[in-house]
Scaffold this active site. Sequence first.
Site, PDB file in Angstrom:
ATOM      1  NE  ARG A   1       2.446  -8.087   9.983  1.00 32.97           N
ATOM      2  CZ  ARG A   1       2.531  -7.446   9.355  1.00 32.97           C
ATOM      3  NH1 ARG A   1       3.547  -6.290   9.668  1.00 32.97           N
ATOM      4  NH2 ARG A   1       1.861  -7.024   8.405  1.00 32.97           N
TER       5      ARG A   1
ATOM      6  CD  GLU B   1      -2.732   1.357   2.105  1.00 36.91           C
ATOM      7  OE1 GLU B   1      -2.691  -0.010   3.303  1.00 36.91           O
ATOM      8  OE2 GLU B   1      -3.335   2.001   2.271  1.00 36.91           O
TER       9      GLU B   1
ATOM     10  CE  LYS C   1       3.316   0.130   5.010  1.00 38.14           C
ATOM     11  NZ  LYS C   1       2.625  -0.054   3.809  1.00 38.14           N
TER      12      LYS C   1
END
Length: 483
Positions: A265, A38, A275
């Site tokens: 992850r 994104e 982020k």
Amino acid sequence: MTEQANPNQPVDFIRQIVADNLKNGVNDGQVVTRFPPEPNGYLHIGHAKSICLNFGIAQENAGGRCHLRYDDTNPLKEDMEYINSIEEDVRWLGFQWYDRPYFASEYFEQLYQWAEGLIKGGKAFVCQLSAEEMRAYRGTLTEPGRHSPYRDRPMEESLDLFRRMRKGEFAEGSHVLRAKIDMASPNINMRDPILYRIRHTSHHQTGDAWCIYPTYDYAHPLSDAIEGITHSLCTLEFEDHRPFYDWVLEQTQPKYRPRQIEFARLQLENTVMSKRKLNELVRTGAVAGWDDPRMPTIAGMRRRGYSPAAIREFCRRIGIARSDNRVEMALLEDCVRDDLDRSSRRVLAVLRPLKVILDNVAEDQTIQLEAAYHPKDAGFGSRTVSLTREIWIEQEDFQEVPQPGFKRLIPGGEVRLRHAYVIRCHRVEKDPATGEIIALHATCDLDTLGKNPEGRKVSGVIHWVSASRAMGVEVRLYDRLFS
Ligand code: ATP
Ligand code: MG
């Protein structure tokens, strides 16, 4: 692809699935992966794990492709700056995407048409509950949810409202399009999830063409299908979303059936990887920017002097698994050190200088010495260094009262200057007022170049620079971002 596939790449469970699929002719023997950031921040070391996995699998299999696709469904937080940085960072890491960058926003019209199809098929409805009401209706992990009062409105009414949502007739938050699945499902993601929401916001790609935007969960499987993705690799938190991923594909019946596979992850000690949190550090000025060398971003690591090879090697060493993956910073630093060790020329620098006066070297004397750029690899060549009467050594390479096991310079002791001679410290000169050390006096044994003095074994080797010939440098020392 710019890089060759790494022959030392271990076969993890995802690579095993891909290999089995290929063997069995699934997807006509094709492998198409995607990396779907994104564009709401810079890429970080966690993304590097996903990049190495997705682009790596495409490289390792003949005819494999990896798409770079922007998952740009939320215009509020997205920006062209991020798009540019993402492309730079992927390329810098040594990977090249197939064809051109793709954008989920390219598919908005097709996604919209499929959504109308869902409404017409009785699989979606326009809901006018407020966000708060919707939460209350959703139920909890232990309690089933309740049907929205709008769930059974006529299909024609939902279709009309959805078209008017698109036209911009309604305020943000007043209407959403929801899938009609199962409010009693133990999986909350299946309790009539939202497909579209109203956002009166310009989009960096589509401008003002749209004021309704699809949710990630709706757009993602369909973008995968449109692009012919065969293996949609994502992190574990999407495991509970997989039934909805499959539902969306089943209902819209596109030609392809990508398979979602989840892996753990990457989490790194002493830093943050979200982020949202990194953005906060940038926004509040806690760091100098996304590429601040203390940041766990690819751009930060590049400025810090890390190489793409070191980061790829780190990703290879941590591997791909389904179990939690909290890794120490030291592992990353080991990879960086191994890489620099192989690839860098060495020169000498002193960070915290202590003066040493070589009493048997004349004021105007300069001794030229050959110094190899690499201790093991002669291919790096060599240069000449100058030894003069006054030199700087590192403060920590001298101990007036040595700790047990200290191997470097002590009063009356000997040490070797790297690329040069053995010196012996015979006097410590101190400021009479403060007692601070001003300089060490030493003699230089000019018979010890490349060999130990007769009958004495000198084990310590220290670095140094000539006081008169050295250049000044600015050195920035970075520690962990968080304790
Ligand atoms: P963040 O929490 O930093 O916003 P994200 O997953 O929302 O992360 P995206 O831009 O959506 O960020 O991620 C793009 C791809 O990178 C996704 O496939 C995602 O799973 C993967 N990814 C993101 N963070 C990690 C991580 N820490 N380890 C492995 N893969 C990651
Ligand atoms: Mg995301």
